[in-house]
Design a protein around this motif. Sequence first.
Motif, PDB file in Angstrom:
ATOM      1  N   PHE A  41      44.204  48.071  40.782  1.00 38.76           N
ATOM      2  CA  PHE A  41      43.118  48.699  40.041  1.00 38.76           C
ATOM      3  C   PHE A  41      42.728  49.967  40.773  1.00 38.76           C
ATOM      4  CE2 PHE A  41      38.602  49.435  39.135  1.00 38.76           C
ATOM      5  CZ  PHE A  41      38.621  49.437  37.746  1.00 38.76           C
ATOM      6  N   ASP A  42      42.999  51.124  40.172  1.00 35.93           N
ATOM      7  CA  ASP A  42      42.672  52.393  40.813  1.00 35.93           C
ATOM      8  C   ASP A  42      42.059  53.391  39.835  1.00 35.93           C
ATOM      9  OD1 ASP A  42      44.864  52.881  39.285  1.00 35.93           O
ATOM     10  OD2 ASP A  42      46.186  53.494  40.930  1.00 35.93           O
ATOM     11  N   ASP A  43      41.464  52.857  38.750  1.00 30.35           N
ATOM     12  CA  ASP A  43      40.861  53.702  37.738  1.00 30.35           C
ATOM     13  C   ASP A  43      39.385  53.932  38.090  1.00 30.35           C
ATOM     14  OD1 ASP A  43      39.828  54.942  35.487  1.00 30.35           O
ATOM     15  OD2 ASP A  43      41.030  53.751  34.085  1.00 30.35           O
ATOM     16  N   ALA A  44      39.096  55.039  38.775  1.00 34.28           N
ATOM     17  CA  ALA A  44      37.727  55.315  39.218  1.00 34.28           C
ATOM     18  C   ALA A  44      36.788  55.525  38.034  1.00 34.28           C
ATOM     19  CB  ALA A  44      37.709  56.548  40.123  1.00 34.28           C
ATOM     20  N   GLU A  45      37.308  56.108  36.952  1.00 35.70           N
ATOM     21  CA  GLU A  45      36.446  56.361  35.785  1.00 35.70           C
ATOM     22  C   GLU A  45      36.012  55.051  35.135  1.00 35.70           C
ATOM     23  OE1 GLU A  45      36.382  59.175  31.770  1.00 35.70           O
ATOM     24  OE2 GLU A  45      38.170  59.077  33.054  1.00 35.70           O
TER      25      GLU A  45
ATOM     26  N   THR B  99      34.637  44.768  41.667  1.00 31.66           N
ATOM     27  CA  THR B  99      35.302  45.954  41.121  1.00 31.66           C
ATOM     28  C   THR B  99      35.404  47.069  42.157  1.00 31.66           C
ATOM     29  OG1 THR B  99      34.509  45.450  38.887  1.00 31.66           O
ATOM     30  CG2 THR B  99      35.182  47.720  39.313  1.00 31.66           C
ATOM     31  N   LEU B 100      34.310  47.299  42.888  1.00 37.11           N
ATOM     32  CA  LEU B 100      34.323  48.345  43.910  1.00 37.11           C
ATOM     33  C   LEU B 100      35.266  47.982  45.056  1.00 37.11           C
ATOM     34  CD1 LEU B 100      30.517  49.199  43.999  1.00 37.11           C
ATOM     35  CD2 LEU B 100      32.355  50.478  42.893  1.00 37.11           C
ATOM     36  N   GLY B 101      35.324  46.678  45.387  1.00 38.57           N
ATOM     37  CA  GLY B 101      36.279  46.257  46.406  1.00 38.57           C
ATOM     38  C   GLY B 101      37.711  46.473  45.978  1.00 38.57           C
ATOM     39  N   LEU B 102      37.990  46.243  44.683  1.00 43.88           N
ATOM     40  CA  LEU B 102      39.334  46.493  44.157  1.00 43.88           C
ATOM     41  C   LEU B 102      39.691  47.971  44.214  1.00 43.88           C
ATOM     42  CD1 LEU B 102      39.373  44.233  40.966  1.00 43.88           C
ATOM     43  CD2 LEU B 102      41.018  44.096  42.837  1.00 43.88           C
TER      44      LEU B 102
ATOM     45  N   THR C 116      31.991  57.369  43.336  1.00 40.14           N
ATOM     46  CA  THR C 116      33.047  57.529  42.329  1.00 40.14           C
ATOM     47  C   THR C 116      32.817  58.766  41.464  1.00 40.14           C
ATOM     48  OG1 THR C 116      31.922  56.161  40.650  1.00 40.14           O
ATOM     49  CG2 THR C 116      33.360  55.027  42.232  1.00 40.14           C
ATOM     50  N   TYR C 117      31.590  59.297  41.420  1.00 33.40           N
ATOM     51  CA  TYR C 117      31.302  60.455  40.566  1.00 33.40           C
ATOM     52  C   TYR C 117      32.164  61.652  40.935  1.00 33.40           C
ATOM     53  CZ  TYR C 117      27.220  58.313  38.271  1.00 33.40           C
ATOM     54  OH  TYR C 117      26.408  57.521  37.517  1.00 33.40           O
TER      55      TYR C 117
END
Length: 506
Positions: free
Chosen positions: A54-58, A283-286, A348-349
């Motif tokens: 999982f690397d979709d920051a948006e 999610t943030l850990g992923l 993430t922004y």
Amino acid sequence: MTLPELYMALLVGGAVLLASIAAARAAHRIGLPSLLLFLAVGVIVGEDVIGVRFDDAEQAQALANAALAIILVEGGLTTRWSSVRPVVAPAGVLATLGVGISVAVTAAGVHWLLGLEWHLALLLGAIVSSTDAAATFAVLRSLPLPRKLTGLVEAESGFNDAPTIILVTVFTTATADLPHPGHIVASVVYQLVVGGLMGLAVGRIGVAALRRIALPATGLYPLATVGFGIIAFAAAGVVDASGIIAAYLAGVVLGNAKLPHRAATRSFAEGAGWLAQIGLFVTLGLLVDPSELPSAALPAAVAGLILLLAARPVSVFLCLLPFRMSWREQVFISWAGLRGAVPIVLATYPVVAGVDGAGNLLGIVFVLVVLFTLLQGPALPWVARWVGLSGAGVVRDAQVETAPLDVLDAELLTVSVPPGSRLHGVSVLELRLPSPTVVTLVVRDGTTLVPDGDTVLRTGDELLLITSRDMREAAERRLRAVGRRGRLARWLGEHGDAEAAETAGR
């Protein structure tokens, strides 16, 4: 998504949820904040360990903002307005002017000590300047602290997310020249004022609706209450105002109103808040790449120390000068500025916006949150004792609340004394109800009375009884027996069996 893929996704999701719940229990037993173990679950599930990619920051940012809305609604629902009202002014100053001071001091420190160029330094300062509502609520409400102090720190943590998000957004979009300070101030004022008014308005509309509309099931009241909070968040976002402050204030209004099933609503909101926290932190850990974290350790430690030892104390001292708070309270408030999910979400922004160097900021913020949560959270009770604020002179109110009886493993029974019933003329003591059954109230001729053992029942009385779930059937049998044969029912061989009444009726 095919059906087998759906089953696999649900299997993984359920396993992660249960692992996070087990982590929360473990964190509570060893005295660590739960968010650390939730983050650890996300890192373990990620591609470097178990292999979930999982690397979709948006997408992570969108999910995180939705989770933050639920967390803020839950925080508002469980905030006592009587505790917050006296400290709205200092909390508001800390959440606005304090954030600005903290950003400036942190940015200057990391610029000079770490060599970050000013744009990234201001971004980092803005990202880490917000205290975390979820962490603050969880830690402070378990400590015997003065209500005014707890209310101040909680209110600040609920209010300061909005100014921080505004500043991060401004610095993220300002890729060349920074905007004029007047533009920043105007944006902050607009978002706070409009978002706050919308939150209050939606909260009042929700109170009016829930008081007047009879819903067909108890479980719908908690859903409706949280739903109004989510509407406040979304409606404010539609007009470019602060959804965070709107969600929090809507929750405060709804949580402090006399609405039906308040206890059930708070229990549901607490569960929803936990689910949102688990989803958010996992999610943030992923999203974080563990292999990049060691290189972020030193800058994270430096930035965190600047924040903890300089930026936070300076902002607290300057902002609380007009409010005559003691140095003990200022020291505690400085240390109680816990960081949590919000800084990681804000990191993430700039990643989504494609700001140069933003990937490094995400790693720095992640490590900073972990390190300083480990430092500040467990040490908070010690700091409270050291400055003499824990326990001494603190009087806690008795916790009075309505609660569904199933939580107490109890049952509420209502009994009518119809014409011809042998219950007429029997005293409460002569009922000889099985322990722990008790007659709590008698409604007679439109008036209520609290009975004692000598209270004699009359035809037309309505009784309210409380009994344990295990003894309900025995209590019902005894009432039927006395109703059929009077106070000597047992001696006359009457045991109140329901089958006996059916046989007699035929």
